[in-house]
Motif scaffolding. Structure first.
Motif, PDB file in Angstrom:
ATOM      1  N   ASN A 122       1.466   6.019  -7.364  1.00  0.00           N
ATOM      2  CA  ASN A 122       0.330   6.707  -7.977  1.00  0.00           C
ATOM      3  C   ASN A 122       0.458   8.214  -7.828  1.00  0.00           C
ATOM      4  O   ASN A 122       0.375   8.955  -8.792  1.00  0.00           O
ATOM      5  CB  ASN A 122      -0.978   6.221  -7.350  1.00  0.00           C
ATOM      6  N   ASN A 123       0.653   8.670  -6.567  1.00  0.00           N
ATOM      7  CA  ASN A 123       0.864  10.097  -6.295  1.00  0.00           C
ATOM      8  C   ASN A 123      -0.224  10.958  -6.942  1.00  0.00           C
ATOM      9  O   ASN A 123       0.037  11.925  -7.647  1.00  0.00           O
ATOM     10  CB  ASN A 123       2.245  10.545  -6.783  1.00  0.00           C
TER      11      ASN A 123
ATOM     12  N   LYS B  42      -7.024   8.847 -10.743  1.00  0.00           N
ATOM     13  CA  LYS B  42      -8.203   9.268 -10.006  1.00  0.00           C
ATOM     14  C   LYS B  42      -9.482   8.945 -10.763  1.00  0.00           C
ATOM     15  O   LYS B  42     -10.555   8.889 -10.178  1.00  0.00           O
ATOM     16  CB  LYS B  42      -8.125  10.771  -9.711  1.00  0.00           C
TER      17      LYS B  42
ATOM     18  N   LEU C 133       0.828  -1.208   0.000  1.00  0.00           N
ATOM     19  CA  LEU C 133       0.000   0.000   0.000  1.00  0.00           C
ATOM     20  C   LEU C 133       0.865   1.261   0.000  1.00  0.00           C
ATOM     21  O   LEU C 133       0.551   2.252  -0.684  1.00  0.00           O
ATOM     22  CB  LEU C 133      -0.934  -0.007   1.210  1.00  0.00           C
ATOM     23  N   ILE C 134       1.956   1.239   0.755  1.00  0.00           N
ATOM     24  CA  ILE C 134       2.878   2.386   0.758  1.00  0.00           C
ATOM     25  C   ILE C 134       3.478   2.587  -0.625  1.00  0.00           C
ATOM     26  O   ILE C 134       3.564   3.719  -1.135  1.00  0.00           O
ATOM     27  CB  ILE C 134       3.984   2.169   1.816  1.00  0.00           C
TER      28      ILE C 134
ATOM     29  N   ARG D 266       0.887   4.010  -3.029  1.00  0.00           N
ATOM     30  CA  ARG D 266       0.623   5.432  -2.792  1.00  0.00           C
ATOM     31  C   ARG D 266       1.734   6.289  -3.356  1.00  0.00           C
ATOM     32  O   ARG D 266       1.485   7.345  -3.947  1.00  0.00           O
ATOM     33  CB  ARG D 266       0.462   5.685  -1.298  1.00  0.00           C
ATOM     34  N   ARG D 267       2.972   5.860  -3.198  1.00  0.00           N
ATOM     35  CA  ARG D 267       4.096   6.631  -3.755  1.00  0.00           C
ATOM     36  C   ARG D 267       4.099   6.573  -5.279  1.00  0.00           C
ATOM     37  O   ARG D 267       4.426   7.567  -5.936  1.00  0.00           O
ATOM     38  CB  ARG D 267       5.419   6.072  -3.215  1.00  0.00           C
TER      39      ARG D 267
ATOM     40  N   THR E  64      -3.281  -6.383  -2.984  1.00  0.00           N
ATOM     41  CA  THR E  64      -2.325  -6.137  -1.903  1.00  0.00           C
ATOM     42  C   THR E  64      -2.466  -7.139  -0.761  1.00  0.00           C
ATOM     43  O   THR E  64      -1.705  -7.077   0.206  1.00  0.00           O
ATOM     44  CB  THR E  64      -2.495  -4.715  -1.345  1.00  0.00           C
TER      45      THR E  64
ATOM     46  N   TRP F  71     -10.232   0.220  -8.502  1.00  0.00           N
ATOM     47  CA  TRP F  71      -9.563   0.678  -7.272  1.00  0.00           C
ATOM     48  C   TRP F  71      -9.548  -0.431  -6.226  1.00  0.00           C
ATOM     49  O   TRP F  71      -8.549  -0.633  -5.538  1.00  0.00           O
ATOM     50  CB  TRP F  71     -10.269   1.909  -6.728  1.00  0.00           C
TER      51      TRP F  71
ATOM     52  N   ASN G  99      -5.992  -1.871  -4.875  1.00  0.00           N
ATOM     53  CA  ASN G  99      -5.609  -1.439  -3.533  1.00  0.00           C
ATOM     54  C   ASN G  99      -6.031  -2.390  -2.416  1.00  0.00           C
ATOM     55  O   ASN G  99      -5.468  -2.303  -1.321  1.00  0.00           O
ATOM     56  CB  ASN G  99      -6.200  -0.058  -3.250  1.00  0.00           C
TER      57      ASN G  99
END
Length: 346
Positions: free
Chosen positions: A201-202, A206, A194-195, A198-199, A221, A213, A217
């Motif tokens: 996709n930034n 959307k 997940l970390i 997130r980095r 994961t 999604w 996510n």
């Protein structure tokens, strides 16, 4: 046809249950766990069919990994089915048999642990490929999964030695350790992925749909695996006199396989996975070395989120094409027109 009045009626009365066994919360829970296992097994087989049909050019190692986990899963379903049939069908009017630990039931935790550690090896590789710090997390998670495997093997050995179903209630600490270590390992793996997502996709993607999604996510994961392990762990701690924790535990290994196949089937592989270079030197001068391209292909093969410098973009090659035009035009150094060739860029 025999006369119904001549039929012999046997009054079985109330068959006493041995000890303090409650059918609904023990063997009833196991029966429900077996039903859920069969449903999830069908889902895994459907995903396996889709994988071998669409990913026929995948790495031989991954294709072998899928074959191994499906073989283990099929064996586990057969063991669960045999144990349920033994207790609830063969010994339907023999309550004393409920105290006996059948051999197939003893092997279920061991096979579940083998499925977990085999399928989770893919996710450990995903985490390790993210970077050095993530490699440390992958090693810790691998050690925790080995603890679960050892506990499953110990349970199988002791189950064969005692041949009593009461071994479950007298060795709940063994299951607490196994479920706790698996929950912690999956928490680390899911958190790392997940970390990284997130980095990577930034703020991008959307506009993706809700289903996309959730798949990226939550499913891919290992979110469902983490929820299943935590639920089984909490039930083992709070409902020690029941087998509800075993009901959930019997389904977690299927969630491992379903998540693995979901990741494999949702990958987007580029041409770097099937690359043939006639001149590697020219490819390196173009901006990407062969080693970098191989790293990119490995990352795509394991569906690794690309973080920071790990994102490798292929070089852009500017190609200019010239054409030859043949016709009448002035020769160089001459005043009269003549025939010749003229090069014009396109």
């Amino acid at each position: 046809m025999a006369n119904a009045s001549n039929a012999t009626v046997v009054n079985l009365g109330v068959v006493p249950l041995p000890g303090s066994i409650h059918i609904e919360s023990t063997f009833g829970a196991i029966f429900l766990g077996g039903c859920l296992s069969v449903i999830l097994y069908g889902l895994c087989m459907h995903q396996t069919y889709g994988y071998y049909r669409s990913q026929y050019s995948d790495s031989p190692i991954l294709r072998l990994l899928v074959a191994v986990v499906i073989l283990l899963d099929t064996t586990q379903v057969a063991l669960v089915t045999h144990s349920i049939y033994f207790y609830l069908v063969i010994n339907y009017f023999n309550p004393a048999a409920l105290l006996k630990a059948v051999w197939s039931f003893d092997l279920v935790p061991a096979f579940a642990a083998m499925i977990t550690i085999t399928s989770q090896s893919f996710f450990l590789t995903r985490v390790a490929l993210l970077g050095f710090k993530f490699k440390i997390a992958a090693v810790v998670s691998a050690a925790l999964l080995v603890v679960k495997l050892v506990c499953g093997l110990i349970f199988a050995v002791k189950g064969f030695q005692t041949s009593s179903i009461e071994f479950f209630s007298s060795n709940l600490l063994l299951f607490d350790i196994a479920l706790g270590s698996a929950s912690l390992a999956n928490f680390i793996i899911t958190g790392c992925l997940l970390i990284a997502l997130r980095r990577a996709n930034n703020g991008q993607h959307k506009g993706d749909s809700v289903n996309a999604w959730i798949v990226v996510n939550i499913v891919n994961t290992g979110g469902f695996i983490l929820v299943g392990d935590l639920l089984a762990f909490l039930l083992a701690l709070t409902k020690k006199d029941t087998m509800y924790w075993a009901m959930v535990y019997m389904t977690t290994s299927h969630l491992d396989i379903a998540t693995l196949l979901s990741v494999l089937n949702s990958r987007k592989l580029s041409q770097h996975n099937n690359m043939y270079l006639l001149n590697p030197g020219e490819f390196a001068r173009g901006g990407m070395s062969f080693a970098a391209a191989e790293r990119l292909a490995t990352a795509e093969r394991f569906n690794v989120p690309q973080v920071g410098d790990a994102v490798l973009q292929p070089s852009i090659v500017d190609i200019k094409v010239t054409t030859e035009v043949e016709g009448d035009h002035p020769r160089a150094g001459a005043g009269a027109p003549g025939k010749g060739r003229m090069m014009s860029p396109v």
